[in-house]
Enzyme design. Structure first.
Site, PDB file in Angstrom:
ATOM      1  N   PRO A   2      30.404 -68.093 -28.132  1.00  0.00           N
ATOM      2  CA  PRO A   2      29.314 -67.483 -27.398  1.00  0.00           C
ATOM      3  C   PRO A   2      28.376 -66.665 -28.265  1.00  0.00           C
ATOM      4  O   PRO A   2      28.808 -65.771 -28.987  1.00  0.00           O
ATOM      5  CB  PRO A   2      30.035 -66.544 -26.422  1.00  0.00           C
ATOM      6  CG  PRO A   2      31.444 -66.464 -26.885  1.00  0.00           C
ATOM      7  CD  PRO A   2      31.575 -67.208 -28.137  1.00  0.00           C
ATOM      8  N   GLU A   3      27.128 -66.982 -28.168  1.00  0.00           N
ATOM      9  CA  GLU A   3      26.087 -66.081 -28.668  1.00  0.00           C
ATOM     10  C   GLU A   3      25.448 -65.451 -27.436  1.00  0.00           C
ATOM     11  O   GLU A   3      25.916 -65.640 -26.319  1.00  0.00           O
ATOM     12  CB  GLU A   3      25.071 -66.847 -29.503  1.00  0.00           C
ATOM     13  CG  GLU A   3      25.645 -67.306 -30.832  1.00  0.00           C
ATOM     14  CD  GLU A   3      24.551 -67.618 -31.843  1.00  0.00           C
ATOM     15  OE1 GLU A   3      23.465 -66.999 -31.780  1.00  0.00           O
ATOM     16  OE2 GLU A   3      24.782 -68.480 -32.697  1.00  0.00           O
ATOM     17  N   ARG A 109      41.361 -68.015 -29.980  1.00  0.00           N
ATOM     18  CA  ARG A 109      41.428 -67.362 -31.300  1.00  0.00           C
ATOM     19  C   ARG A 109      41.677 -65.857 -31.207  1.00  0.00           C
ATOM     20  O   ARG A 109      41.905 -65.213 -32.217  1.00  0.00           O
ATOM     21  CB  ARG A 109      40.143 -67.655 -32.090  1.00  0.00           C
ATOM     22  CG  ARG A 109      40.053 -69.095 -32.492  1.00  0.00           C
ATOM     23  CD  ARG A 109      38.764 -69.404 -33.211  1.00  0.00           C
ATOM     24  NE  ARG A 109      38.743 -68.873 -34.559  1.00  0.00           N
ATOM     25  CZ  ARG A 109      37.727 -69.035 -35.395  1.00  0.00           C
ATOM     26  NH1 ARG A 109      36.659 -69.707 -35.014  1.00  0.00           N
ATOM     27  NH2 ARG A 109      37.768 -68.531 -36.598  1.00  0.00           N
TER      28      ARG A 109
END
Length: 269
Positions: A2-3, A109
DNA sequence: ATCGGGACCTGCTTGC
DNA sequence: TGCAAGCAGGTCCCGA
């Protein structure tokens, strides 16, 4: 994953399911995210959700007793699910609502975070952040002044959240291509005028990405599971070795720091 | 003060 | 087909 556009897309997707509802409890399955999930979150009970906002890439849930901060890191995503839906291996946190649904954080992650502050908008991690790209005053003159004396690459400069928030690796590359600026150019060696163009370009690129629901890479999808469509508009990201859509020259892929960077050696100076 | 690099993680793709 | 290396959207923190 996500940006800023993906985070904003997520915010818009989840807000209608949360605002006006009451958070009943939190279920923590794996507290070891970038920082341990805050104890205050585990202990939450029966709190109306007053608002769902975004600051930089943080999602902020306003409660009466404080504020919950969620960050998606590199691989995080949020979905609204029926509360008893069996969790996936990487579904680390559920915020259970009185509607029988839950906001579910998945993050393979574990670079993401679930943090708490009793003073809204005053968490230490928020304090050091630069302005949002749409804040008034973020223009060519502002960038130019900020960049005085700086020798580092303009790509790093615009990705520095202490300078300006919301520009990650995809949109930095896209913005620099559209503005015709070489990613390795020293930040202090760019004119006011070119920074003016860059400021407008960053807003345009991020804005367009938000409008179409972000960029779908790997498994990103909005809160409802719908993909983002900005991928179709990517002009340089991930296209190293392919022809520039503007001039036809082969796009160069380089490694700057640890991050991949693609640019057109003819269009970007 | 500014900066570059390492660190934190798992999973998917690539190449031998 | 199997295995290891390489790479991925973020960003804090350290030492130079």
């Amino acid at each position: 994953m996500p940006e800023l556009p993906e985070v904003e897309t997520t915010r818009r997707g989840i807000a209608p399911w949360l605002e006006g509802r009451t958070l009943v409890c939190a279920r923590v399955r794996e507290p070891r995210l970038r920082w341990p999930i805050a104890d205050e979150i585990r202990q939450l009970g029966d709190e109306p959700v007053r608002g769902v906002r975004r600051r930089a890439k943080f999602l902020l849930l306003d409660l009466d007793s404080g504020q919950l901060l969620l960050h998606l890191g590199m691989s995080g995503s949020l979905r609204v699910v029926v509360a008893d839906t069996p969790p996936d291996k990487h579904d680390h946190l559920d915020l259970v609502l009185d509607s029988g649904r839950a906001l579910r954080l998945r993050d393979p992650r574990r670079f993401g975070a679930a943090l708490w502050t009793s003073e809204p908008d005053r968490h230490p991690l928020l304090d050091k952040l630069g302005p949002e790209p749409w804040d008034p005053g973020v223009d060519g003159e502002w960038f130019y002044r900020k960049a005085r004396g700086r020798r580092r690459a303009v790509k790093d400069f615009i990705m520095d959240a202490g300078i300006l928030v919301g520009v990650g690796n995809i949109y930095a590359q896209e913005s620099l291509f559209r503005a015709g600026i070489h990613p390795a150019r020293a930040a202090g060696r760019i004119s006011r005028k070119r920074y003016g163009l860059l400021a407008d370009t960053i807003r345009a690129v991020l804005g367009e990405a938000i409008e179409v629901g972000g960029t779908t890479l790997r498994d990103f999808a909005g809160a409802g599971g719908a993909p983002g469509y900005f991928r179709q508009q990517l002009t340089v990201y991930g296209r190293g070795g392919e022809p520039c859509r503007s001039c036809g020259r082969t796009l160069r892929a380089v490694r700057h720091g640890q991050r991949g960077t693609v640019y057109c050696p003819r269009c970007q100076r």
